[in-house]
Design an enzyme around this catalytic site. Structure first.
Site, PDB file in Angstrom:
ATOM      1  N   LYS A 159       0.826  -1.187   0.000  1.00 58.29           N
ATOM      2  CA  LYS A 159       0.000   0.000   0.000  1.00 58.29           C
ATOM      3  C   LYS A 159       0.872   1.253   0.000  1.00 58.29           C
ATOM      4  CE  LYS A 159      -1.808   1.730   3.740  1.00 58.29           C
ATOM      5  NZ  LYS A 159      -1.130   2.579   4.734  1.00 58.29           N
ATOM      6  N   HIS A 206      -7.133  -0.564   5.935  1.00 56.56           N
ATOM      7  CA  HIS A 206      -7.175  -1.389   7.142  1.00 56.56           C
ATOM      8  C   HIS A 206      -8.563  -1.409   7.793  1.00 56.56           C
ATOM      9  CE1 HIS A 206      -2.977  -1.296   6.487  1.00 56.56           C
ATOM     10  NE2 HIS A 206      -2.690  -0.215   7.160  1.00 56.56           N
ATOM     11  N   LYS A 225      -3.479   9.549  14.887  1.00 55.55           N
ATOM     12  CA  LYS A 225      -2.111   9.530  15.394  1.00 55.55           C
ATOM     13  C   LYS A 225      -2.037  10.455  16.609  1.00 55.55           C
ATOM     14  CE  LYS A 225       0.121   8.032  11.216  1.00 55.55           C
ATOM     15  NZ  LYS A 225       0.454   6.637  11.538  1.00 55.55           N
TER      16      LYS A 225
HETATM   17  C1  BG6 Z   1       0.374   1.618   7.978  1.00 53.39           C
HETATM   18  C2  BG6 Z   1       0.197   3.110   7.941  1.00 53.39           C
HETATM   19  O1  BG6 Z   1      -0.313   1.023   6.910  1.00 53.39           O
HETATM   20  O2  BG6 Z   1      -0.123   1.115   9.194  1.00 53.39           O
HETATM   21  C3  BG6 Z   1       0.892   3.762   9.125  1.00 53.39           C
HETATM   22  O3  BG6 Z   1       0.732   3.628   6.721  1.00 53.39           O
HETATM   23  C4  BG6 Z   1       0.453   3.124  10.408  1.00 53.39           C
HETATM   24  O4  BG6 Z   1       0.652   5.157   9.138  1.00 53.39           O
HETATM   25  C5  BG6 Z   1       0.542   1.603  10.345  1.00 53.39           C
HETATM   26  O5  BG6 Z   1       1.273   3.604  11.455  1.00 53.39           O
HETATM   27  C6  BG6 Z   1      -0.080   0.949  11.559  1.00 53.39           C
HETATM   28  O6  BG6 Z   1       0.197  -0.408  11.558  1.00 53.39           O
HETATM   29  P1  BG6 Z   1       0.246  -1.249  12.904  1.00 53.39           P
HETATM   30  O7  BG6 Z   1       0.452  -2.655  12.449  1.00 53.39           O
HETATM   31  O8  BG6 Z   1       1.384  -0.702  13.700  1.00 53.39           O
HETATM   32  O9  BG6 Z   1      -1.063  -1.028  13.579  1.00 53.39           O
END
Ligand code: BG6
Length: 487
Positions: A145, A237, A337
């Site tokens: 992605k 996601h 965030k």
């Molecule tokens: C990524 C995003 O796809 O997923 C990031 O681009 C984000 O911005 C990350 O921090 C979060 O992933 P995880 O597995 O740490 O929840």
């Protein structure tokens, strides 16, 4: 279970994702004996490096991103021995012949290409692979992605890749699908008889999906500022999680059966456009604040080259799946965030009992809640009303049946990338997104982005270390509900 021998070529082999996730995950799978000799991993990037330098670069990444307890000297050196490096100019002619000579001959060997690069290069790289006769029937191409920044760009990428490869050889990664608890959501729903009969609008009041992060933009401000939370987290996601909650039971656990069902959910999402975007969505952007007692800068101060920005670092929205099963059930989604906690969870909030037979003396009867915690502290909690022990009469308390994965299953919990990388080698597409799914998700997200821009919706500010702007609280409280917080 060991996978068959493979050659894996990682484009973007010296990049951030390769360092943080891909090489650590590959190392751990190798350490656990999942790689068969003589599998090889070839890093590719534009600038030149020799094999020795590349191995040193990967070694450093392992030392940084793999815990000391998991770094075993012999396993590390066996893993580093598998590594090779080739400099390739993705948009030009240099390096391709060299790459071909490094990959094992033979049509029966799995040959995977992982494109951990900017999506702008997916077209050039896949066409480069075709032009230089690197594609075989056992080739798999993994696309990281973001798959575009809107429907038009996603379609362009998909069309370009489809020019040279059939869908069965394309693996669009969404690493959330590789998370253990996300797969467990399917187990919970389809390997138990308890939940399915109550999994509908007659029994479910609403659903909440939260993906909260403490981190800021972590040096990725250049990318993030052109993306924002809706593109970065929701379009992929969070919608994937929503699909797994809302989809009908597939007739078998097979890639296309599963993806057909997810696609139906995406296509049934109620459109959000200029007419309802104000009441259904909230955008936020963090300002300077504190997390865990430590001061952190605001979003704009974290950007390398900008002194203003209207990119959102937080989104909350109210979605609806317009099907018989779900009509009228809100799906409240939020991600951001610099929130106070790192927590990803799905909450299924059931309806009230039809009648409280206990009168007011028993106290408030909280409706049942199923909380699926994806990270950290993976687990499932089912909140029930229980009689308070003792002679005080029928008084109630909300108590969770608590399944903690760490307590129940001792042993390490593999990272999503470990699982997904091995699925690529095995040729299992179940946990990867199909072309039409990605496009359907953009089809829903695009009008939100367009409406924000047309209506000039700037993000509401929130202080880093808080749960987003107050408008996000208002979004759910207007409906007489509240965001779930684990007591
Ligand atoms: C990524 C995003 O796809 O997923 C990031 O681009 C984000 O911005 C990350 O921090 C979060 O992933 P995880 O597995 O740490 O929840």
């Amino acid at each position: 279970v060991a996978v068959e021998p493979f050659d894996l070529v990682v484009f973007g082999g010296t990049g951030d994702l390769a360092h943080r996730k891909l090489f650590p995950s590959l190392y751990l799978r190798d350490r656990d004996g999942q790689m068969t000799e003589p599998s090889r991993i070839i890093g590719v990037s534009r600038s030149h490096m020799d094999r020795k330098e590349f191995r040193a670069d990967v070694k450093k990444a392992l030392e940084t991103y793999v815990s000391a307890a998991e770094l075993e000297k012999k396993a590390v050196s066996r893993f580093l021995d598998r590594l090779d490096f080739v400099a390739v100019d993705a948009t030009g002619a240099n390096g391709w012949d060299d790459l071909r000579t490094r990959i094992a001959d033979g049509l029966d060997r799995v040959r995977a290409f992982y494109l951990a690069t900017s999506p702008d290069l997916f077209d050039a790289i896949t066409h480069g692979l075709a032009k230089h006769e690197l594609l075989t029937p056992k080739t798999r191409v993994v696309l990281e992605k973001p798959l575009g920044k809107d429907l038009a760009s996603a379609r362009e990428i998909n069309a370009a890749v489809a020019d040279v490869l059939p869908e069965s050889q394309i693996y669009r990664i969404d690493h959330y699908l590789g998370k253990e608890t996300v797969q467990n959501l399917m187990a919970l729903r389809f390997a138990n008889v308890l939940f399915e009969p109550v999994w509908d609008s007659a029994h479910v009041d609403h659903v909440q999906i939260t993906v909260a992060e403490k981190v800021g933009v972590e040096g990725r401000g250049g990318y993030y500022d052109t993306s924002g939370a809706l593109r970065d987290m929701v379009q992929n996601h969070i919608l994937q999680l929503l699909c797994l909650v809302a989809m009908e039971p597939p007739s078998e656990f097979e890639a296309d059966a599963l993806r057909d069902e997810k696609l139906k959910v995406l296509r049934a999402l109620k459109p959000i456009d200029e007419t309802n975007v104000r009441s259904l969505t909230v955008r936020g952007q963090y300002r300077q604040g504190a997390i865990d007692g430590k001061s952190v800068p605001g979003y704009i101060d974290e950007l390398p080259e900008a002194d203003s920005s209207s990119t959102e670092t937080f989104v909350a929205l109210k979605a609806e799946v317009q099907t018989w099963r779900w009509a009228g059930v809100p799906f409240y989604l939020r991600t951001g965030k610099r929130l106070p906690n790192r927590v990803s969870e799905i909450v299924i909030q059931f309806r009230d009992v039809p009648l409280s037979i206990f009168g007011s003396a028993g106290g408030f009867l909280a409706p049942n809640r199923l909380v699926i915690r994806l990270q950290p502290d993976e687990g499932v909690k089912l909140y029930l009303m229980i009689k308070d022990p003792g002679p005080g009469g029928m008084r109630f308390r909300e108590v969770p049946l608590n399944l903690s994965f760490a307590e129940t299953f001792k042993g390490p919990n593999p990272d999503a990338y470990e699982r997904l990388l091995m699925d690529v080698i095995r040729g299992s597409q179940a946990l990867f997104m199909r072309r039409d799914e990605v496009e359907a998700a953009w089809m829903w997200a695009d009008p939100i982005l367009e409406s924000w821009s047309r209506l000039g919706r700037v993000p509401d500010p929130y202080t880093a270390g808080t749960w987003g702007p107050s408008t996000a609280v208002a979004l759910i409280e207007r409906d007489g509900r509240t965001w779930h917080e684990d007591p």
